[in-house]
Design a protein around this motif. Structure first.
Motif, PDB file in Angstrom:
ATOM      1  N   SER A 138     -11.840   4.119   4.466  1.00 29.45           N
ATOM      2  CA  SER A 138     -12.585   2.812   4.332  1.00 29.45           C
ATOM      3  C   SER A 138     -11.029   1.496   4.958  1.00 29.45           C
ATOM      4  O   SER A 138     -10.424   1.897   3.441  1.00 29.45           O
ATOM      5  CB  SER A 138     -13.464   2.042   3.997  1.00 29.45           C
ATOM      6  OG  SER A 138     -13.459   1.831   3.106  1.00 29.45           O
ATOM      7  N   ARG A 139     -10.919   1.073   5.151  1.00 33.14           N
ATOM      8  CA  ARG A 139     -10.140  -0.275   5.590  1.00 33.14           C
ATOM      9  C   ARG A 139     -10.821  -1.807   5.577  1.00 33.14           C
ATOM     10  O   ARG A 139     -11.596  -1.808   5.559  1.00 33.14           O
ATOM     11  CB  ARG A 139      -9.275   0.093   7.002  1.00 33.14           C
ATOM     12  CG  ARG A 139      -8.211   1.091   6.080  1.00 33.14           C
ATOM     13  CD  ARG A 139      -7.431   0.977   6.177  1.00 33.14           C
ATOM     14  NE  ARG A 139      -6.707  -0.087   5.094  1.00 33.14           N
ATOM     15  CZ  ARG A 139      -5.791  -0.882   5.183  1.00 33.14           C
ATOM     16  NH1 ARG A 139      -5.332  -0.560   5.631  1.00 33.14           N
ATOM     17  NH2 ARG A 139      -5.844  -0.988   3.889  1.00 33.14           N
TER      18      ARG A 139
ATOM     19  N   ILE B 117      -3.241   7.434   0.952  1.00 36.54           N
ATOM     20  CA  ILE B 117      -3.906   7.281   1.622  1.00 36.54           C
ATOM     21  C   ILE B 117      -4.842   8.293   2.483  1.00 36.54           C
ATOM     22  O   ILE B 117      -4.446   8.943   3.249  1.00 36.54           O
ATOM     23  CB  ILE B 117      -3.839   5.870   2.680  1.00 36.54           C
ATOM     24  CG1 ILE B 117      -3.474   4.715   1.935  1.00 36.54           C
ATOM     25  CG2 ILE B 117      -5.093   5.587   3.032  1.00 36.54           C
ATOM     26  CD1 ILE B 117      -2.549   3.640   3.023  1.00 36.54           C
ATOM     27  N   PRO B 118      -5.883   8.307   2.141  1.00 37.68           N
ATOM     28  CA  PRO B 118      -6.620   9.337   2.615  1.00 37.68           C
ATOM     29  C   PRO B 118      -7.179   9.590   3.357  1.00 37.68           C
ATOM     30  O   PRO B 118      -7.402   8.381   3.799  1.00 37.68           O
ATOM     31  CB  PRO B 118      -7.591   9.839   1.687  1.00 37.68           C
ATOM     32  CG  PRO B 118      -7.677   9.169   0.693  1.00 37.68           C
ATOM     33  CD  PRO B 118      -6.601   8.148   0.619  1.00 37.68           C
TER      34      PRO B 118
ATOM     35  N   GLY C 122      -9.332   9.076   6.851  1.00 36.28           N
ATOM     36  CA  GLY C 122     -10.797   8.479   6.906  1.00 36.28           C
ATOM     37  C   GLY C 122     -11.026   7.655   5.964  1.00 36.28           C
ATOM     38  O   GLY C 122     -12.722   7.136   5.593  1.00 36.28           O
TER      39      GLY C 122
ATOM     40  N   VAL D 185       0.700  -0.935   0.008  1.00 35.52           N
ATOM     41  CA  VAL D 185      -0.274   0.046  -0.003  1.00 35.52           C
ATOM     42  C   VAL D 185       0.494   1.586  -0.072  1.00 35.52           C
ATOM     43  O   VAL D 185       1.815   1.342   0.898  1.00 35.52           O
ATOM     44  CB  VAL D 185      -0.732  -0.306   1.096  1.00 35.52           C
ATOM     45  CG1 VAL D 185      -1.461   0.922   1.813  1.00 35.52           C
ATOM     46  CG2 VAL D 185      -2.296  -1.406   1.114  1.00 35.52           C
TER      47      VAL D 185
END
Ligand code: SRM
Ligand SMILES: Cc1cc2nc3c(=O)[nH]c(=O)nc-3n(C[C@H](O)[C@H](O)[C@H](O)COP(=O)(O)OP(=O)(O)OC[C@H]3O[C@@H](n4cnc5c(N)ncnc54)[C@H](O)[C@@H]3O)c2cc1C
Ligand code: SF4
Ligand code: FES
Lengths: 860, 122
Positions: A859-860, A854-855, A857, A849
């Motif tokens: 979702s993960r 990665i913004p 918030g 990753v």
């Protein structure tokens, strides 16, 4: 344990091994400890297939006991151990270890002699010279091969079955080969005059010189003491540096002779029908034994004897009652069979003969006076009928099978009313199909019913076809016949979307002229296609129309490698292989490759195909890399395609002191001609400048080997998983004939073969095998010759370099981006470490990753 | 053409990725979505799917380069590495249901492909 007895077996050849197998299987090991003493430096191997040793990768391939020991505590095998004497009174043998020279004395309760036979070398003056060999063991073959490196021609003395086998070997070793036979014809024991002459014509066509009806006077030698030729009595001299004796065998009965066992008049240890010698504790089996005074030079009777002795030691009723001396073999590609009373010696018997001098076919049936029973026969040039004829033969103990009304139909060619092919259907279940291993038709049918669906699995369940191989066609026919009878279709469907085979797809595309997958699917398929049919149709379209594989709607059909015109690697990067025709490259070319690899940080390696591979290219870099290569004059090497890869070449007569033709020029010419040809599987070629074969051309789908007179063309070679040597398609061709035969061969393959079927298994799968290919390519029996050549011309005329065309077309270039929404960002999943100063892929445990992007918030 | 939105997804998580035409018909393309390599596929009915680009068997970021087809009518992609088939709808491997690649919500709005939240497997 004191009541255990010792069974000693002398000789670990084919029959000794079979005996030990039977002993283990039948539980003799419950009461006996078995010790086997074998003189050769290795465990038993398939002597019948000895000649294939030249094409085997190692001696182990012929082994009958891979691993070299029996998986049983009570069985001990000692190799390189020769029994030098036998003391019957003391019940001991003396064994000498051939490596250390130590001798041991070993007691026995029961002794089995399986010492086989030795080649007979007649007392010809000069037989002691260097360069004179026999043909019996792997060591003999090693020695012959070694000698052939410095030889140009060889002579086989003896034109019998084994002599021709040896001649075949010399031909394979690239020697100008002569066969010298005292009798007026070849294979005098099996063939009559007419059959013998038909065989001579075939064999001479292959470049072997046959000298029949001649006597040898002396083997001559040069100053160094090695052979330089053979002087024939009252006649000419033949020059050769290798001489192989194949003048028959003599039983190795010396242990029996010296210890006073009864010996048959013509040699061999005399045994009764239980293979008991004149000493009740000693048995003899195989070629050293002479049941009822007669020695048998074939393996099947030996196997029977092995079973009989195992049975006798268990007080079983088994008896050896003589053997079927039928022979079928393929000598230098010529079918020869002889069975039963081939010479019509039975009182009142009649001969039915079919002979076609032009085609080189001779067939004879010997039938009873009333024409109802078959007594024997001879087949030369076409032995397809052997499988059905042999079980029909009547002998003194077996009435055989009644002949049909018109027995001549059994030997007439199909075009003239003959009934070839489906003949096995008529055979009763008891008919013996595999004589080497005594397997009946019923046994094979049972195996099929129990789930063996192809020849390979029937072979492994029944042993049929595992020795001389002559029964394999019949085995195949029985399997097919059984499927046909039980209404089971052997599905030819390509996949769930197409119910037709690749060859049929090729035909429908050709007839209807479909140019897209969509059109083919709509007319002949269902669903939307898959990873099997899409690339297959793409390949069929490319073979016929030669459009760019990324053109139109073709891109989505291609296998991964074709889809990006490069070979995908384990980490998702690609390798780049420019074409280097014939392996010839200029210093400037090498420098460009070096510079490109350096500038793009690629790992470089010389491939097994005489060119250079650059690994680790990112997909988005491929156009830039190729831009540089195309500018320097390189083209795609199609390392990614099911298409022509390389035509490997030796240096040839341009430089090499042995070369007789310019192999590099020819290799380049062929590589340029066939480059880009999409085919059912990849295609490889090779060209060697002389018989030394430095280009390993016979390991290729097509191999061309120079001769004094032109080129020999071999087809169907394969490296890889199932290696096969290419077989001679035609000899001494001039350049133009070579190319026209190759055009035809390749196009015929492209049309006919299954998906992912290389040329070797394809040829095997054809009814008639190589003979069929010869008929179509050389004799043009289908009248397809010019059509196939035209298709190839069309291919040659429409060839364009795939990479140059891609670079010139912005639309095709669009696909070479890492991410559709971030074309410049390299895929973070592709990372490298270094090894020996070059990059290598780093292994990942999972996806990577790019943390920084990665913004918050998300979702993960 | 529109994906049903699972409960936990809120619309502002939709990320525009490319135009529909940029996903080739019955084939795929890779996109970088919130740092992850995502494979976008379009089937014959113009339905768009988003799966992780990483083939779990090969551990390489390659799935978008696989061949798209159907098995008994079910759209799937064959991994370009060793051909394992993954159902486009939910990323489950058709030959071994225990293996599954991640999938994302995806929709097409005004000709633009939008990728939403990563789905949690059912
Ligand atoms: C690069 C190379 C190995 C090397 O570093 O030397 C190579 C590499 C691969 N070989 Fe090979 N083979 C290479 C020479 C060979 C040879 C030797 C030769 O050509 O003289 C053979 C045996 C000869 C033959 O084919 O008959 C060979 C027999 C195979 C096979 C087995 C084919 C068979 O019939 O059994 C495969 C598997 C297949 O094609 O299905 C294979 C498949 C492959 C693939 C394409 C596997 C794959 O799909 O990733 C490898 C990828 C190439 C790449 O990434 O660039 N490769 N491969 C050689 C490239 C030669 C070239 O210049 O094009
Ligand atoms: C090239 C070739 C092709 C053939 N083709 C065919 C064919 O197509 N069909 C067919 O039916 N037959 C064929 N044969 C014949 C077949 O190979 C023999 O019939 C078979 O091998 C006989 O088996 P055997 O065990 O009796 O003898 P062998 O296989 O010769 O085994 C005897 C073993 O005993 C060993 N030995 C001998 N003396 C001693 C000793 N004192 N102490 C220890 N060990 C000893 C020998 O070294 C040898 O290893 C062919 C033979 C050859 C050479
Ligand atoms: S095969 Fe070629 S390189 Fe080898 S010896 Fe013959 S001509 Fe020379
Ligand atoms: S007849 Fe020799 S293997 Fe079957």
């Amino acid at each position: 344990m004191s009541n255990r007895q010792r069974l000693v077996v002398v000789g670990h050849g084919m029959v000794g091994h079979r005996f030990v197998q039977a002993a283990v299987e039948r539980g003799l090991t419950d009461t006996f400890d078995v010790v086997i003493l074998g003189e050769e430096p290795r465990a038993a191997y398939d002597r019948v297939a000895l000649t294939s040793y030249f094409s085997a990768t190692c001696a182990e391939e012929l082994s009958l006991l891979p691993g070299g020991s029996y998986d049983h505590d009570a069985v001990e095998l000692r190799i390189s151990t020769e029994v030098v004497s036998l003391d019957r009174a003391a019940r001991t043998v003396t064994a000498r270890d051939k490596v250390t020279g130590t001798e041991t004395v070993l007691g026995y309760d029961q002794l089995v002699l399986a010492t086989g036979a030795a080649p007979f070398v007649p007392p010809v003056p000069g037989r002691e010279h260097d360069g004179v060999f026999v043909y019996r063991t792997i060591e003999d073959l090693d020695a012959i091969r070694e000698a052939s490196h410095t030889a140009t021609s060889g002579i086989v003395i003896g034109g019998g079955l084994l002599g021709l086998e040896a001649a075949n070997a010399l031909v394979q070793l690239g020697l100008q080969t002569h066969v010298v036979e005292m009798a007026p014809r070849l294979m005098p024991v099996q063939l009559d005059q007419a059959g013998g002459s038909t065989l001579v014509r075939h064999i001479e066509k292959l470049g072997v010189n046959v000298h029949a009806g001649v006597m040898t006077q002396e083997i001559t030698a040069g100053e160094t003491g090695s052979v330089d030729g053979l002087q024939l009595k009252d006649s000419y001299k033949i020059d050769a540096q290798v001489v192989v004796f194949s003048a028959g065998v003599r039983p190795r009965d010396v242990l029996g002779r010296e210890s006073g066992l009864e010996i048959a008049e013509r040699g061999g240890i005399l045994v009764d029908d239980q293979c008991h010698t004149s000493d009740e504790r000693i048995w003899a089996i195989g070629e050293c034994a002479a049941p009822a005074g007669r020695m048998y030079g074939l393996v099947a009777p030996g196997y029977d004897m092995a079973e009989v002795v195992a049975d006798a030691l268990l007080d079983g009723p088994g008896r050896f009652t003589g053997a079927d001396m039928s022979t079928k073999l393929k000598l230098l590609g010529v079918d020869v069979a002889s069975f039963g009373d081939a010479f019509a010696t039975t009182e009142g018997s009649l001969e039915l003969v079919y002979s076609d001098a032009v085609a080189g076919v001779y067939k004879k049936l010997v039938v009873t006076e009333d024409g109802t029973r078959l007594l024997g026969g001879i087949l030369v040039g076409d032995a397809a009928a052997y499988g059905i004829l042999r079980p029909m033969v009547a002998t003194s103990t077996n009435p055989g099978i009644a002949l049909p009304e018109n027995p001549e139909e059994l030997i007439l060619p199909a075009s003239r009313g003959g009934s070839t092919g489906g003949g096995v259907a008529a055979l009763p279940d008891e008919a013996q199909i595999c004589s080497c291993n005594n397997v009946s038709k019923g046994d094979i049918v049972h195996a099929v019913e129990d789930g063996c669906e192809d020849v390979a699995s029937v072979k492994s369940c029944t042993n049929a076809g595992t020795t001389c191989g002559s029964c394999v066609t019949s085995v195949k026919a029985i399997i097919e016949d059984h499927f046909a009878k039980t209404g089971r279709e052997v599905s030819k469907a390509l996949c769930e979307h197409f119910a037709i085979s690749r060859a049929e797809l090729f035909e429908v595309v050709k007839i209807h002229g479909y140019t897209t997958f969509e059109a083919v699917l709509e007319a002949h398929g269902t669903g939307r296609g898959c990873d099997i049919c899409k690339p297959t149709v793409a390949s069929v379209l490319a073979s016929q129309f030669n459009e760019h594989v990324l053109g139109g709607t073709h891109a989505g059909l291609q296998d991964t490698n074709d889809a990006y015109l490069a070979n995908i690697q384990k980490n998702g990067s690609y390798s780049v292989v420019p074409r280097i025709p014939g392996g010839e490259v200029t210093p400037e070319g090498l420098i460009v490759i070096g510079e490109v690899a350096r500038d793009f940080g690629l790992y470089t390696k010389i491939t097994g195909g005489q060119r250079i591979d650059m690994f680790g290219a990112r997909m988005e870099d491929l156009p830039a890399i190729w831009g540089r290569l195309v500018d320097a004059g390189f083209e795609s090497g199609h390392a990614y395609g099911k298409s022509l890869r390389t035509v490997k070449s030796c240096v040839g007569s341009e430089w090499c002191r042995y070369g007789v033709q310019e192999s590099v020029s020819m290799a380049i010419r062929l590589e340029l001609r066939y480059r880009g040809l999409r085919s059912p599987h990849k295609l490889k070629g090779g060209v060697s400048g002389c018989a030394r074969e430095c280009a390993e051309a016979r390991g290729k789908d097509f191999g061309v080997i120079a001769t004094d007179k032109g080129w020999n063309l071999y087809v169907g070679g394969n490296g890889g998983m199932n290696p096969a040597h290419a077989q001679l398609l035609a000899g001494d061709l001039d350049d133009e004939t070579l190319i026209s035969y190759l055009d035809r061969f390749l196009m015929y393959y492209v049309r006919m073969a299954d998906r992912l079927q290389r040329t070797a298994p394809w040829i095997d799968s054809l009814e008639g095998g190589l003979d069929r290919v010869k008929a179509v390519v050389v004799d043009d029996v289908l009248g397809l010759g010019s059509e196939l050549e035209e298709s190839m011309e069309r291919h040659v005329a429409t060839y364009e370099d795939e990479w140059a065309a891609t670079l010139a077309d912005p639309q095709k270039l669009e696909r070479f981006v890492s991410f559709v929404n971030a074309p410049g960002t390299p895929d973070p999943n592709i990372t490298f470490t270094t090894e020996r100063d070059q990059i290598r892929p780093e292994n990942h445990a999972g996806p990577v990753v790019l943390g920084t992007t990665i913004p918050v918030g998300a979702s993960r | 053409m529109t994906a049903t939105l699972p409960d936990h997804t809120t619309t502002d998580e939709w990320e525009p990725v490319c135009r529909l035409e940029q996903v080739p018909a019955e084939a795929g393309v890779a996109a970088l979505v919130r740092g992850e390599a995502v494979a976008l596929f379009r089937d014959h009915r113009d339905e768009v799917y988003a799966l992780s680009n990483v083939c779990p068997f090969a551990r390489a970021s390659v799935l978008s380069r696989g061949i798209v087809g159907t098995r008994s009518g079910v759209p799937f992609v064959a991994s370009p590495m060793k051909k394992q088939p993954f159902r486009l709808a939910d990323g489950v491997c058709l030959d071994d249901e225990a293996v599954r690649v991640d999938t994302w919500d995806v929709k097409v709005d005004g000709g633009v492909v939008l990728v939403g939240a990563k789905r949690t497997p059912a």
